[in-house]
Write an enzyme that holds these catalytic residues in place. Structure first.
Site, PDB file in Angstrom:
ATOM      1  N   HIS A  62       0.820  -1.212   0.000  1.00 45.94           N
ATOM      2  CA  HIS A  62       0.000   0.000   0.000  1.00 45.94           C
ATOM      3  C   HIS A  62       0.858   1.268   0.000  1.00 45.94           C
ATOM      4  O   HIS A  62       1.944   1.283   0.563  1.00 45.94           O
ATOM      5  CB  HIS A  62      -0.870   0.051   1.257  1.00 45.94           C
ATOM      6  CG  HIS A  62      -1.768  -1.129   1.419  1.00 45.94           C
ATOM      7  ND1 HIS A  62      -2.020  -1.695   2.648  1.00 45.94           N
ATOM      8  CD2 HIS A  62      -2.470  -1.855   0.522  1.00 45.94           C
ATOM      9  CE1 HIS A  62      -2.849  -2.708   2.505  1.00 45.94           C
ATOM     10  NE2 HIS A  62      -3.127  -2.844   1.222  1.00 45.94           N
ATOM     11  N   LYS A  72       5.927   6.340   7.045  1.00 45.53           N
ATOM     12  CA  LYS A  72       5.438   5.442   8.092  1.00 45.53           C
ATOM     13  C   LYS A  72       6.595   5.026   8.987  1.00 45.53           C
ATOM     14  O   LYS A  72       7.696   4.771   8.496  1.00 45.53           O
ATOM     15  CB  LYS A  72       4.818   4.174   7.496  1.00 45.53           C
ATOM     16  CG  LYS A  72       3.603   4.426   6.642  1.00 45.53           C
ATOM     17  CD  LYS A  72       3.083   3.126   6.042  1.00 45.53           C
ATOM     18  CE  LYS A  72       1.870   3.400   5.166  1.00 45.53           C
ATOM     19  NZ  LYS A  72       1.378   2.175   4.516  1.00 45.53           N
ATOM     20  N   TYR A 132       1.924   1.700  13.733  1.00 43.26           N
ATOM     21  CA  TYR A 132       2.749   2.598  12.940  1.00 43.26           C
ATOM     22  C   TYR A 132       2.210   4.016  12.979  1.00 43.26           C
ATOM     23  O   TYR A 132       1.020   4.248  13.063  1.00 43.26           O
ATOM     24  CB  TYR A 132       2.946   2.106  11.507  1.00 43.26           C
ATOM     25  CG  TYR A 132       1.701   1.866  10.694  1.00 43.26           C
ATOM     26  CD1 TYR A 132       1.225   2.831   9.826  1.00 43.26           C
ATOM     27  CD2 TYR A 132       1.015   0.661  10.778  1.00 43.26           C
ATOM     28  CE1 TYR A 132       0.095   2.618   9.058  1.00 43.26           C
ATOM     29  CE2 TYR A 132      -0.115   0.428  10.014  1.00 43.26           C
ATOM     30  CZ  TYR A 132      -0.572   1.414   9.159  1.00 43.26           C
ATOM     31  OH  TYR A 132      -1.698   1.195   8.421  1.00 43.26           O
ATOM     32  N   ASP A 170      -6.872  -6.314  -1.497  1.00 43.30           N
ATOM     33  CA  ASP A 170      -5.456  -6.540  -1.774  1.00 43.30           C
ATOM     34  C   ASP A 170      -5.241  -7.614  -2.833  1.00 43.30           C
ATOM     35  O   ASP A 170      -4.231  -7.596  -3.541  1.00 43.30           O
ATOM     36  CB  ASP A 170      -4.705  -6.916  -0.498  1.00 43.30           C
ATOM     37  CG  ASP A 170      -4.441  -5.717   0.400  1.00 43.30           C
ATOM     38  OD1 ASP A 170      -4.812  -4.585   0.021  1.00 43.30           O
ATOM     39  OD2 ASP A 170      -3.862  -5.911   1.487  1.00 43.30           O
TER      40      ASP A 170
END
Length: 187
Positions: A62, A72, A132, A170
């Site tokens: 992603h 991130k 995260y 996904d």
């Protein structure tokens, strides 16, 4: 906290110092001033995310397009994952390259994934809890992804194919050659 540049130089391994004794341990999991000093630029995290997944769950790959591209800072609170970063920054010297690294809760190591890189992970332990930080809010219309099993990328997920579980979304992501890349001029 120690920082180390990896195969994709903008991907940073963050290694905290763990102070332990018979009572347990203490560690700083985040120091903005030290991270900024190492990076040489400002970074402002604005959102924390957490996921819990079972063995074989694969999330990714992603990323978000500018102006909502995200840096991130990924860590594993419980368990063990294989974390994968793919450079989708058109014009980058490492464009199209990927790297993988195991992250697990005992070491407390973290991975800084820069804007313009796709990110994904697969759970290697019975279950894993990942957290995260991101420096831009999630923006659905800017969300993009790349198929985790693109044969041209040849990513070794360290998990037998029959154990991998992905979301419906996904499982329908485009191949790298068909993906929308990030233009370095707009990040």
């Amino acid at each position: 906290m120690e920082f180390k540049r990896l195969a994709i130089p903008d991907v940073i391994l963050c290694q905290p110092k763990i102070l332990g004794d018979e009572r347990g341990y203490f560690t700083e999991t985040f120091r903005l001033d030290k991270l900024r000093e190492f990076l040489g630029y400002e970074i402002n995290f604005c959102q924390d995310n957490e996921s819990k997944s079972s063995f074989g769950v694969l999330r990714g790959l992603h990323y978000q397009l500018p102006p909502y591209a995200q840096t991130k800072l990924v860590r594993v609170i419980q368990g063990r994952i294989l974390d994968v970063v793919l450079d989708v920054r058109f014009g980058s010297p490492t464009f199209g390259q990927h790297m993988a690294m195991e992250l697990e809760s005992n070491s407390k190591n973290q991975l800084l994934v820069p804007k313009g890189c796709a990110h994904g992970f697969v759970v290697l332990s019975e279950e894993a809890i990942c957290a995260y930080k991101v420096d831009a809010y999630y923006h659905q219309d800017s969300e993009r992804g790349i198929a985790y099993n693109d044969p041209v990328l040849g990513i070794d997920w360290s998990t037998e194919k029959e154990y991998i579980k992905t979301s419906v979304k996904d499982s329908c992501l485009p191949l790298f050659k068909d993906a929308e890349y990030v233009n370095l001029q707009t990040t």
